[in-house]
Design a protein around this motif. Sequence first.
Motif, PDB file in Angstrom:
ATOM      1  N   ILE A 148      36.411  30.950   7.924  1.00  0.00           N
ATOM      2  CA  ILE A 148      35.385  30.151   7.380  1.00  0.00           C
ATOM      3  C   ILE A 148      34.604  30.823   6.213  1.00  0.00           C
ATOM      4  CG2 ILE A 148      32.914  29.251   7.983  1.00  0.00           C
ATOM      5  CD1 ILE A 148      35.100  30.853  10.907  1.00  0.00           C
ATOM      6  N   ILE A 149      34.208  30.130   5.019  1.00  0.00           N
ATOM      7  CA  ILE A 149      33.718  30.729   4.311  1.00  0.00           C
ATOM      8  C   ILE A 149      32.468  29.836   3.930  1.00  0.00           C
ATOM      9  CG2 ILE A 149      33.471  30.928   1.518  1.00  0.00           C
ATOM     10  CD1 ILE A 149      36.549  31.234   1.466  1.00  0.00           C
ATOM     11  N   GLY A 150      31.121  30.599   4.199  1.00  0.00           N
ATOM     12  CA  GLY A 150      30.107  30.101   4.133  1.00  0.00           C
ATOM     13  C   GLY A 150      29.083  30.800   3.139  1.00  0.00           C
ATOM     14  N   ALA A 151      27.886  30.399   2.986  1.00  0.00           N
ATOM     15  CA  ALA A 151      26.629  30.645   2.502  1.00  0.00           C
ATOM     16  C   ALA A 151      25.519  30.467   3.061  1.00  0.00           C
ATOM     17  CB  ALA A 151      26.376  30.385   0.972  1.00  0.00           C
ATOM     18  N   GLY A 152      24.695  31.467   3.522  1.00  0.00           N
ATOM     19  CA  GLY A 152      23.361  31.026   4.342  1.00  0.00           C
ATOM     20  C   GLY A 152      23.930  30.529   5.546  1.00  0.00           C
ATOM     21  N   LEU A 153      23.265  29.454   6.166  1.00  0.00           N
ATOM     22  CA  LEU A 153      23.513  28.888   7.416  1.00  0.00           C
ATOM     23  C   LEU A 153      24.703  27.809   7.243  1.00  0.00           C
ATOM     24  CD1 LEU A 153      20.113  28.581   9.072  1.00  0.00           C
ATOM     25  CD2 LEU A 153      21.709  30.208   9.722  1.00  0.00           C
ATOM     26  N   LYS A 154      25.190  27.504   6.031  1.00  0.00           N
ATOM     27  CA  LYS A 154      25.892  26.420   6.245  1.00  0.00           C
ATOM     28  C   LYS A 154      27.601  27.140   5.756  1.00  0.00           C
ATOM     29  CE  LYS A 154      26.733  22.288   3.102  1.00  0.00           C
ATOM     30  NZ  LYS A 154      26.046  21.521   1.906  1.00  0.00           N
ATOM     31  N   PRO A 155      28.435  26.452   6.530  1.00  0.00           N
ATOM     32  CA  PRO A 155      29.895  26.703   6.319  1.00  0.00           C
ATOM     33  C   PRO A 155      30.367  25.930   5.236  1.00  0.00           C
ATOM     34  CG  PRO A 155      29.590  25.530   8.437  1.00  0.00           C
ATOM     35  CD  PRO A 155      28.160  25.707   7.802  1.00  0.00           C
ATOM     36  N   GLN A 156      31.112  26.369   4.413  1.00  0.00           N
ATOM     37  CA  GLN A 156      31.631  25.311   3.202  1.00  0.00           C
ATOM     38  C   GLN A 156      33.052  25.109   3.393  1.00  0.00           C
ATOM     39  OE1 GLN A 156      30.457  28.105  -0.116  1.00  0.00           O
ATOM     40  NE2 GLN A 156      28.302  27.181  -0.154  1.00  0.00           N
ATOM     41  N   LYS A 157      33.754  26.038   3.775  1.00  0.00           N
ATOM     42  CA  LYS A 157      35.257  25.839   4.220  1.00  0.00           C
ATOM     43  C   LYS A 157      35.864  26.187   5.656  1.00  0.00           C
ATOM     44  CE  LYS A 157      36.485  26.641  -0.684  1.00  0.00           C
ATOM     45  NZ  LYS A 157      37.344  27.628  -1.622  1.00  0.00           N
ATOM     46  N   LEU A 158      36.487  25.354   6.329  1.00  0.00           N
ATOM     47  CA  LEU A 158      36.574  25.787   7.768  1.00  0.00           C
ATOM     48  C   LEU A 158      38.169  25.332   7.849  1.00  0.00           C
ATOM     49  CD1 LEU A 158      33.727  23.538   9.118  1.00  0.00           C
ATOM     50  CD2 LEU A 158      33.726  26.116   9.305  1.00  0.00           C
ATOM     51  N   GLU A 159      38.763  26.357   8.594  1.00  0.00           N
ATOM     52  CA  GLU A 159      40.044  26.198   8.818  1.00  0.00           C
ATOM     53  C   GLU A 159      40.481  26.671  10.418  1.00  0.00           C
ATOM     54  OE1 GLU A 159      42.493  24.495   8.154  1.00  0.00           O
ATOM     55  OE2 GLU A 159      42.072  23.752   5.973  1.00  0.00           O
TER      56      GLU A 159
END
Length: 508
Positions: A148-159
């Motif tokens: 997972i790549i995320g910023a703050g509470l929001k994941p931006q990429k999920l695999e």
Amino acid sequence: MNNAHSTLAAVDLGSNSFRLQVARVEGDQIYPLDSLREPVRLAAGLTPEKWLDDGAQSRALECLSRFGERLRGFASEDVRAVGTNTFRVAKNSREFLRKAESALGFPIDIVAGREEARLIYLGVIHGLPATQAKRLVIDIGGGSTEFIIGAGLKPQKLESLYMGCVSFTVRYFPDGRIGKSNLKQAEVAARMELQTITKQFSAGHWSEALGSSGTARALGDLLQAHGWSDGEITDDGLDKLRSLVLKIGSVGDLSLPSLRPDRAVVLPGGLAIMSAIFSELGVKRMAMTNGAMRQGILYDMLGRFHQHDMRDVTVVQFMKRYHVDLEQARRVELLALELLRQFSGDLHRDPDYPLQLLSWAARLHEIGLTVAHNGYHKHSSYVISFADMPGFARTEQAHLAMLVLAHRGTMEKMKGQIADSFDLAMIMAFRLSVLFHRSRTDVRLPELEAHCEGKRFRIRLNTPWLAANPLTAVALREEIKEWKRIGVTLEVEALYEITSDVDALIPG
């Protein structure tokens, strides 16, 4: 949030370990009260043909019975159990799931890989200082590894990739021997899996790498115990550990400081995967986190109680993506929910979740129109079945897909798929709502009175209104025939009083 949800429990049914986390809720925060962990190693029971063997099932059921004892007295809405990769891939998962739910005493949601990743990120990020810097979170589980790549509470990429510490250990170190050849094979296999995501997840797309759960923590503890790091995982430390493990040469002899025996038996697979991640993604240093999927499950439950349900967010996003006619979806939703509320009074059951499910179905039932008008309900159902839908369990997606498939067309296609009286009522309410709103305009509908008893449904409405809307009357007569084909009776009382007028509209 009311006091009814002051204590929550999450059950994480991983491919290596089963974990139970009980926590107290205070406002928007969760405080741990109790936790249980058992190294079930479920993935070790998967045969090459992907059947879960009796030994693994027995270990799992015994563990779930113990968890069930701890959860006695909990309300069903305060417990969420989540099954991960082994539940996803086992061919006999459905049969095992029934036994597992009986042993635990609560339903078990099997989630897709990206939904597992989302829950992991949610658990990890709530235990860290707030920042908008991009973080890479990696969780090596027993049967799969989530990125997972995320910023703050929001994941931006999920695999989610199909490689885990248990499955790789079983595959590449079946006799317990660790040599240069099989360790290299495991690392190469992991690197090949990683190549599908390298472009999106390599260094440069994030500023900090974080490890979650057992494998990462075990590796970090080992490096620290040998003085090779301060608790983080480093590329240099992994190289030194790799040399040590090869020198020892056997899983049975991996008696190392800080390494539990149940973790030692899956260390070779986990080490190979982590080494491949560092090489392929350009990771140089990885910090450890205390958060994991079980905490993510708890925070996701808390969000639902606070009306921040990720499933609602997903539905809204799907409606935008597939250009849903919002007004039509709302018309169908309102009438369908009203009819189901009336049916539920006769069924004497709590309608809250069926109403929620029907609401989502009504909002999504026309997403297939972006594919083709003919058979659009089939396209809608297919998308719901197989799309990544954050917040939804696979069972929920299957339920939604069934409702959407049933909302129009022949009912014969639904034979054998409707297993519950509430499902029958939901489909009836859904189809009638679509029928009454066929004009796609804000027509003034008559007051409808709806009743059901078993497989018999009765609708009362204003006779003059129906006489003034003969096309609707014809559609209702055809609907009665459709239900009759599967042994369900639909009666529309006003229809009998205007039969001759309706007959005049039917060709031939």
